[in-house]
Design an enzyme around this catalytic site. Sequence first.
Site, short mmCIF file in Angstrom:
data_model
loop_
_atom_site.label_atom_id
_atom_site.label_comp_id
_atom_site.label_asym_id
_atom_site.label_seq_id
_atom_site.Cartn_x
_atom_site.Cartn_y
_atom_site.Cartn_z
N LYS A 1 7.03 -0.46 14.43
CA LYS A 1 6.09 -1.51 14.00
C LYS A 1 6.84 -2.41 13.03
CE LYS A 1 3.50 0.64 10.19
NZ LYS A 1 2.16 0.77 9.60
N LYS B 1 10.01 5.02 6.93
CA LYS B 1 10.32 3.81 6.16
C LYS B 1 11.50 4.13 5.25
CE LYS B 1 5.54 2.05 5.59
NZ LYS B 1 4.32 2.30 4.79
N HIS C 1 8.64 -1.22 9.29
CA HIS C 1 8.97 -2.20 8.25
C HIS C 1 8.09 -1.94 7.02
CE1 HIS C 1 5.44 -5.00 9.55
NE2 HIS C 1 5.13 -3.74 9.62
N ARG C 2 8.16 -2.80 6.00
CA ARG C 2 7.21 -2.82 4.89
C ARG C 2 6.49 -4.16 4.94
NH1 ARG C 2 7.45 1.82 1.59
NH2 ARG C 2 5.29 1.14 1.35
N SER C 3 5.39 -4.25 4.21
CA SER C 3 4.66 -5.53 4.21
C SER C 3 5.48 -6.62 3.53
CB SER C 3 3.28 -5.37 3.56
OG SER C 3 3.39 -4.73 2.31
N GLU D 1 1.75 -9.43 7.30
CA GLU D 1 2.63 -8.99 8.38
C GLU D 1 2.55 -9.91 9.59
OE1 GLU D 1 2.04 -4.73 8.85
OE2 GLU D 1 3.10 -4.38 6.96
N HIS E 1 -3.41 -6.16 2.95
CA HIS E 1 -2.46 -7.14 3.48
C HIS E 1 -3.09 -8.50 3.76
CE1 HIS E 1 0.46 -3.76 4.98
NE2 HIS E 1 0.41 -3.87 3.66
N GLN F 1 -6.32 -1.81 7.60
CA GLN F 1 -5.15 -2.66 7.34
C GLN F 1 -4.49 -3.26 8.58
OE1 GLN F 1 -2.27 -1.35 4.08
NE2 GLN F 1 -1.00 -1.01 5.88
N GLU F 2 -4.31 -2.43 9.62
CA GLU F 2 -3.50 -2.92 10.75
C GLU F 2 -4.14 -2.60 12.10
OE1 GLU F 2 0.49 -1.35 10.22
OE2 GLU F 2 0.39 -1.74 8.07
N ASP G 1 -3.49 1.32 12.01
CA ASP G 1 -3.16 1.90 10.70
C ASP G 1 -4.22 1.44 9.71
OD1 ASP G 1 -2.27 2.90 8.35
OD2 ASP G 1 -0.47 1.67 8.21
N SER H 1 0.87 -1.18 0.00
CA SER H 1 0.00 0.00 0.00
C SER H 1 0.90 1.23 0.00
CB SER H 1 -0.93 -0.01 1.22
OG SER H 1 -0.21 -0.01 2.43
N GLU I 1 -2.52 5.90 12.62
CA GLU I 1 -1.71 6.21 11.43
C GLU I 1 -2.62 6.28 10.20
OE1 GLU I 1 1.51 3.41 10.87
OE2 GLU I 1 1.41 3.63 8.70
N ASP J 1 1.84 8.49 7.21
CA ASP J 1 2.66 7.54 6.44
C ASP J 1 2.62 7.97 4.97
OD1 ASP J 1 3.72 5.38 5.06
OD2 ASP J 1 2.24 3.92 5.73
P1 PGA Z 1 3.09 -1.33 3.02
O1 PGA Z 1 2.20 -1.12 4.31
O2 PGA Z 1 4.46 -1.73 3.45
O3 PGA Z 1 2.35 -2.39 2.27
O4 PGA Z 1 3.08 -0.01 2.29
C1 PGA Z 1 2.67 -0.60 5.51
C2 PGA Z 1 1.92 0.61 5.96
O5 PGA Z 1 0.96 1.08 5.30
O6 PGA Z 1 2.27 1.16 6.99
ZN ZN Z 2 0.80 2.87 6.93
#
Ligand code: PGA
Ligand code: ZN
Length: 424
Positions: A387, A336, A364-366, A203, A153, A161-162, A240, A40, A284, A311
């Site tokens: 995270k 990131k 991190h990244r996914s 993740e 994810h 997402q999170e 997030d 994403s 986030e 982000d």
């Molecule tokens: P991504 O997701 O690594 O797939 O971009 C992580 C996030 O959105 O924080």
């Molecule tokens: Zn994010």
Amino acid sequence: NIKNIMAREVLDSRGNPTVEAEITLEDGSTARGISPSGASTGEKEAVELRDGDQSRYQGKGVEKAVAGINQEVKRALIGSAFADQASFDQVLIDLDGTPNKARLGANAILAASIAFARVNAVSKKIPLYRQLIERDTYVMPVPCMNVINGGRHADNNLDFQEFMIAPHHAPNFKESIRMGEEVFHTLKKLLSNKGYYTGVGDEGGFAPNLSSNEEAIEVILEAIQKAGYKPGEDISVCLDPATSEMWDNGHYKMYKSNQQRYSSEEMVDLWAKWIRTYPIVLLEDGLGENDWNGWKIMTNQLGSEVELVGDDIFCTNPSIIQEGIDRGIGNSVLIKLNQIGTVSETLQAVALAQQNGYHCFISHRSGETEDTTIADLVVATNAGHIKTGSGCRSERVSKFNQLLRIEQELGSKARFAGIETFKR
Ligand code: PGA
Ligand code: ZN
């Protein structure tokens, strides 16, 4: 002086190709760096160079990025010495020549930049976090563990997402991780008892089909209690929702559940209600990357109650972060490495945010790998929270394991961040 630099195509946690770079110095020191990869992604991120050759890895190969390091970058660097990380990174930035690192690829440039930071640490026989920033004492982060995955994810019905837990009421990182893992395992049993699927998403968090987005938080709170902890007091919740992915013609669409549409104001009202109902300490991307007006409303309304992390809106980019600071957008920046593409620009983004009273949330990244650079980065920057996934999958827990090593090595020179890290 740099004796050799080379790159190769390796794999990330989704089984997609990514770039590994390896640098050897004339003193014999050698080290590697690997780029992660997002799903994403923000529109203003530095971009990965992918081959687009459909006959290999469905177009996702990185042989061009690898060749760039093995030929052009190698010719430019061999035999050279660099005073610091920034001057090394600048050579790569200049060589690339584009504003978003598209020509050589941010995946190639970051791998080389990480390898350079690491090889200097090896050469000086110091840990990577000291190579990044030298301090007398360091802060160990609260691990914000992504225990339920949705959005892009996971193939489930959760729009957001999170859903993370933050075990902040702990004397140190080691105990904090234990608390988080106990909740993670309790959550698995709980989901299973309720008849839900307990497979995991990208993740490492569970990816059940729940009856609503709210149920994700409620089942997490139940797991915290069942594991013997107090929600809010011992362990809080971080979110997030990655709402840039929900953006649909000026509205936010619950694209996986009921297709309902929300205006920016309605989204802010939803978050306000959630923050008052649940022990949420961090939100986030509560609104999307192009919704700066919405972000302003959200910051005015909720900025004193909760950590509002940008982000996709900031993309770890110092000039966008500066604009956010000037316009009073959010109060925290997600960091990131591959969004900006070099180690020194990442450190610059952190410094800018911190100097202006913004928090930094290291991420991190996914799509991840065994590279644990972000563990050292969160310690080096005293950012206080990270995270890096849930409580399972080695590309996630390898960062926790590195933090456990760092904490042991630092001994009395380490202090655990605790709940303070979320306070404004
Ligand atoms: P991504 O997701 O690594 O797939 O971009 C992580 C996030 O959105 O924080
Ligand atoms: Zn994010």
